[in-house]
Motif scaffolding. Structure first.
Motif, PDB file in Angstrom:
ATOM      1  N   UNK A 208      69.423  -9.674  -8.720  1.00 16.21           N
ATOM      2  CA  UNK A 208      70.033  -9.358 -10.017  1.00 16.21           C
ATOM      3  C   UNK A 208      70.582 -10.628 -10.644  1.00 16.21           C
ATOM      4  N   UNK A 209      70.219 -10.839 -11.900  1.00 17.01           N
ATOM      5  CA  UNK A 209      70.788 -11.968 -12.636  1.00 17.01           C
ATOM      6  C   UNK A 209      71.459 -11.415 -13.891  1.00 17.01           C
ATOM      7  N   UNK A 210      72.719 -11.734 -14.072  1.00 13.48           N
ATOM      8  CA  UNK A 210      73.480 -11.252 -15.233  1.00 13.48           C
ATOM      9  C   UNK A 210      73.313  -9.744 -15.425  1.00 13.48           C
ATOM     10  N   UNK A 211      73.393  -9.007 -14.322  1.00 11.25           N
ATOM     11  CA  UNK A 211      73.406  -7.548 -14.377  1.00 11.25           C
ATOM     12  C   UNK A 211      72.052  -6.888 -14.492  1.00 11.25           C
ATOM     13  N   UNK A 212      70.974  -7.672 -14.514  1.00  8.16           N
ATOM     14  CA  UNK A 212      69.625  -7.095 -14.628  1.00  8.16           C
ATOM     15  C   UNK A 212      68.829  -7.343 -13.353  1.00  8.16           C
ATOM     16  N   UNK A 213      68.071  -6.332 -12.880  1.00 11.66           N
ATOM     17  CA  UNK A 213      67.199  -6.560 -11.716  1.00 11.66           C
ATOM     18  C   UNK A 213      66.001  -7.399 -12.158  1.00 11.66           C
ATOM     19  N   UNK A 214      65.913  -8.625 -11.688  1.00  8.61           N
ATOM     20  CA  UNK A 214      64.906  -9.551 -12.208  1.00  8.61           C
ATOM     21  C   UNK A 214      63.754  -9.795 -11.245  1.00  8.61           C
ATOM     22  N   UNK A 215      63.990  -9.494  -9.964  1.00 15.86           N
ATOM     23  CA  UNK A 215      62.946  -9.758  -8.981  1.00 15.86           C
ATOM     24  C   UNK A 215      63.116  -8.769  -7.838  1.00 15.86           C
ATOM     25  N   UNK A 216      62.004  -8.189  -7.407  1.00 17.88           N
ATOM     26  CA  UNK A 216      62.017  -7.252  -6.282  1.00 17.88           C
ATOM     27  C   UNK A 216      61.120  -7.841  -5.203  1.00 17.88           C
ATOM     28  N   UNK A 217      61.685  -8.048  -4.013  1.00 17.45           N
ATOM     29  CA  UNK A 217      60.910  -8.641  -2.912  1.00 17.45           C
ATOM     30  C   UNK A 217      61.128  -7.788  -1.659  1.00 17.45           C
ATOM     31  N   UNK A 218      60.271  -7.958  -0.658  1.00 14.59           N
ATOM     32  CA  UNK A 218      60.613  -7.335   0.624  1.00 14.59           C
ATOM     33  C   UNK A 218      61.842  -8.036   1.202  1.00 14.59           C
ATOM     34  N   UNK A 219      62.595  -7.346   2.050  1.00  9.50           N
ATOM     35  CA  UNK A 219      63.634  -8.017   2.831  1.00  9.50           C
ATOM     36  C   UNK A 219      62.915  -9.053   3.705  1.00  9.50           C
ATOM     37  N   UNK A 220      63.536 -10.205   3.976  1.00  7.64           N
ATOM     38  CA  UNK A 220      62.859 -11.244   4.773  1.00  7.64           C
ATOM     39  C   UNK A 220      62.256 -10.748   6.088  1.00  7.64           C
ATOM     40  N   UNK A 221      62.862  -9.747   6.721  1.00  9.95           N
ATOM     41  CA  UNK A 221      62.336  -9.242   7.999  1.00  9.95           C
ATOM     42  C   UNK A 221      61.288  -8.156   7.817  1.00  9.95           C
ATOM     43  N   UNK A 222      61.044  -7.748   6.566  1.00  7.97           N
ATOM     44  CA  UNK A 222      60.188  -6.587   6.340  1.00  7.97           C
ATOM     45  C   UNK A 222      58.724  -6.974   6.205  1.00  7.97           C
ATOM     46  N   UNK A 223      57.876  -5.968   6.395  1.00  9.28           N
ATOM     47  CA  UNK A 223      56.440  -6.125   6.248  1.00  9.28           C
ATOM     48  C   UNK A 223      56.099  -6.029   4.760  1.00  9.28           C
ATOM     49  N   UNK A 224      55.592  -7.123   4.188  1.00 11.89           N
ATOM     50  CA  UNK A 224      55.311  -7.146   2.746  1.00 11.89           C
ATOM     51  C   UNK A 224      54.278  -6.100   2.351  1.00 11.89           C
ATOM     52  N   UNK A 225      53.425  -5.701   3.293  1.00  9.06           N
ATOM     53  CA  UNK A 225      52.389  -4.714   2.970  1.00  9.06           C
ATOM     54  C   UNK A 225      52.953  -3.304   2.867  1.00  9.06           C
ATOM     55  N   UNK A 226      54.174  -3.138   3.363  1.00 10.48           N
ATOM     56  CA  UNK A 226      54.799  -1.814   3.308  1.00 10.48           C
ATOM     57  C   UNK A 226      55.939  -1.811   2.287  1.00 10.48           C
ATOM     58  N   UNK A 227      55.825  -2.686   1.298  1.00 12.14           N
ATOM     59  CA  UNK A 227      56.848  -2.842   0.265  1.00 12.14           C
ATOM     60  C   UNK A 227      57.172  -1.505  -0.411  1.00 12.14           C
ATOM     61  N   UNK A 228      58.450  -1.251  -0.578  1.00 12.06           N
ATOM     62  CA  UNK A 228      58.886  -0.004  -1.210  1.00 12.06           C
ATOM     63  C   UNK A 228      59.430  -0.306  -2.617  1.00 12.06           C
ATOM     64  N   UNK A 229      59.415   0.684  -3.474  1.00 11.60           N
ATOM     65  CA  UNK A 229      59.932   0.509  -4.831  1.00 11.60           C
ATOM     66  C   UNK A 229      61.155   1.400  -5.008  1.00 11.60           C
ATOM     67  N   UNK A 230      62.335   0.811  -4.907  1.00 12.88           N
ATOM     68  CA  UNK A 230      63.557   1.630  -4.946  1.00 12.88           C
ATOM     69  C   UNK A 230      63.899   2.100  -6.359  1.00 12.88           C
ATOM     70  N   UNK A 231      64.701   3.147  -6.410  1.00 14.61           N
ATOM     71  CA  UNK A 231      65.278   3.634  -7.654  1.00 14.61           C
ATOM     72  C   UNK A 231      66.561   2.840  -7.891  1.00 14.61           C
ATOM     73  N   UNK A 232      66.622   2.114  -8.996  1.00 14.85           N
ATOM     74  CA  UNK A 232      67.746   1.194  -9.209  1.00 14.85           C
ATOM     75  C   UNK A 232      68.826   1.743 -10.133  1.00 14.85           C
ATOM     76  N   UNK A 233      68.624   2.937 -10.663  1.00 12.74           N
ATOM     77  CA  UNK A 233      69.546   3.451 -11.682  1.00 12.74           C
ATOM     78  C   UNK A 233      70.996   3.496 -11.215  1.00 12.74           C
ATOM     79  N   UNK A 234      71.198   3.904  -9.948  1.00  9.11           N
ATOM     80  CA  UNK A 234      72.570   4.036  -9.439  1.00  9.11           C
ATOM     81  C   UNK A 234      73.226   2.686  -9.173  1.00  9.11           C
ATOM     82  N   UNK A 235      72.432   1.618  -9.209  1.00 14.77           N
ATOM     83  CA  UNK A 235      72.976   0.313  -8.816  1.00 14.77           C
ATOM     84  C   UNK A 235      73.433  -0.535  -9.995  1.00 14.77           C
ATOM     85  N   UNK A 236      72.936  -0.206 -11.187  1.00 14.51           N
ATOM     86  CA  UNK A 236      73.269  -1.045 -12.349  1.00 14.51           C
ATOM     87  C   UNK A 236      74.771  -1.115 -12.578  1.00 14.51           C
TER      88      UNK A 236
END
Ligand SMILES: Nc1ncnc2c1ncn2[C@@H]1O[C@H](COP(=O)(O)OP(=O)(O)OP(=O)(O)O)[C@@H](O)[C@H]1O
Ligand SMILES: [Mg+2]
Length: 297
Positions: A208-236
């Motif tokens: 998040x940069x200045x309150x906006x989700x700007x980049x979505x990546x796997x967690x460093x320990x996670x498998x990039x091929x199993x990348x998930x797309x979270x719901x971000x509404x509750x986090x803003x």
């Protein structure tokens, strides 16, 4: 308008070069016309902030930091040493602390993260059973995890992280004692106790940069091929309320389908998954305005 300079950690073996772990990011900052300066992370952690900034050009102004984690008092010392060279950190020390240590961000994120309590403690000091019992009583009965204010010993899960039953105070203290032992002098702030929640699938890291989700990546320990797309509404809301310019939230789906924040971090020191293009990350730093309205001028 020229972009905000970035202070990277220098390579311990070659103080004129960026530490190899961050070199691809620094290359991209330079490629897009940004300024890169170097600090000596070893000197900073050894308590010599003045030496740590010896290669920072005078008059650099406000800069991002990008590198290895820094203890909160070291970060404040870095900011102070920079001031003597007419430079400063764009993320002030109190904001760094708020994003970097669980007690700093927990209140803002309480509705979207596992219930937690904590006890300040010095490295090597295991809190008394009565104190731990008081913290555990405020959490739901059942399993839990322990960590320090910043990091867990997740690779020593059974002995130093996972607590099968938080109402078993002797069992809780045994795991905390092993955490304290393994963290040695690096124990950050104190001990955190958290309710255990069942997560399914991989963890994603949201930048998040200045309150906006700007980049979505796997967690460093996670498998990039199993990348998930979270719901971000509750986090803003919580991210904006925290008010720190550049943060990461690590999110995972709970077994009931609800997206939860596993932890918050200051994005300056959050690791990038190896599959993420460094130019995508560097663009966040170089495109960011030097300040935002409401922030310092
Ligand atoms: N409350 C919890 N319930 C269930 N699992 C948890 C909980 N807290 C942490 N975990 C698990 O333990 C792992 C490590 O926890 P956490 O991310 O807080 O520690 P960390 O040492 O800061 O890790 P890293 O910095 O590598 O992300 C998480 O990725 C998650 O899988
Ligand atoms: Mg984590």
């Amino acid at each position: 308008m020229s972009s905000t300079p970035v202070l990277f950690c220098a390579d311990p073996l070659n103080p004129r070069a960026v530490d190899g772990h961050f070199a691809p990011e620094a290359r991209q900052v330079r490629a897009s016309g940004g300024t890169v300066a170097l600090i000596d992370h070893d000197a900073l952690l050894a308590g010599d902030a003045e030496r740590a900034v010896a290669r920072v050009p005078r008059g650099l102004g406000a800069a991002w930091y990008r590198g290895w984690m820094i203890p909160t008092d070291g970060y404040a010392a870095l900011d102070l040493a920079l001031a003597a060279r007419d430079a400063r950190l764009l993320v002030p020390p109190e904001h760094y602390r708020a994003a970097h240590q669980l007690p700093g961000w927990y209140g803002t994120f309480a509705a979207v993260t596992p219930a937690s309590g904590w006890l300040p403690t010095a490295p090597g000091v295991v809190p008394e059973a009565a104190e731990l019992a008081r913290v555990a009583r405020a959490l739901p009965a059942g399993p839990g995890i322990v960590k320090d204010y910043v990091k867990s010993r997740k690779h020593e899960w059974d002995e130093a992280c996972f607590v099968p039953e938080l109402t078993d105070v002797a069992g809780l203290r045994r795991v905390v004692a092993r955490l304290v032992e393994l963290q040695e002098e690096f124990l950050a702030g104190g001990v955190v106790v958290r309710a255990f929640e069942r997560f399914v699938g991989e963890e994603a890291r949201v930048w998040w940069l200045d309150g906006e989700p700007r980049l979505l990546t796997p967690h460093p320990d996670s498998d990039a091929h199993a990348m998930v797309t979270p719901d971000l509404d509750q986090l803003r809301g919580p991210v904006r309320d925290l008010g720190v310019r550049f943060v990461t939230t690590d999110v995972a789906r709970r077994d009931d389908g609800v997206w939860r924040v596993v932890e918050v971090g200051d994005a300056q020191v959050s690791d990038l998954h190896r599959a993420t293009a460094p130019e995508e990350f560097a663009a966040l730093l170089t495109d960011a305005p030097p300040s935002t309205s409401g922030n310092e001028a």
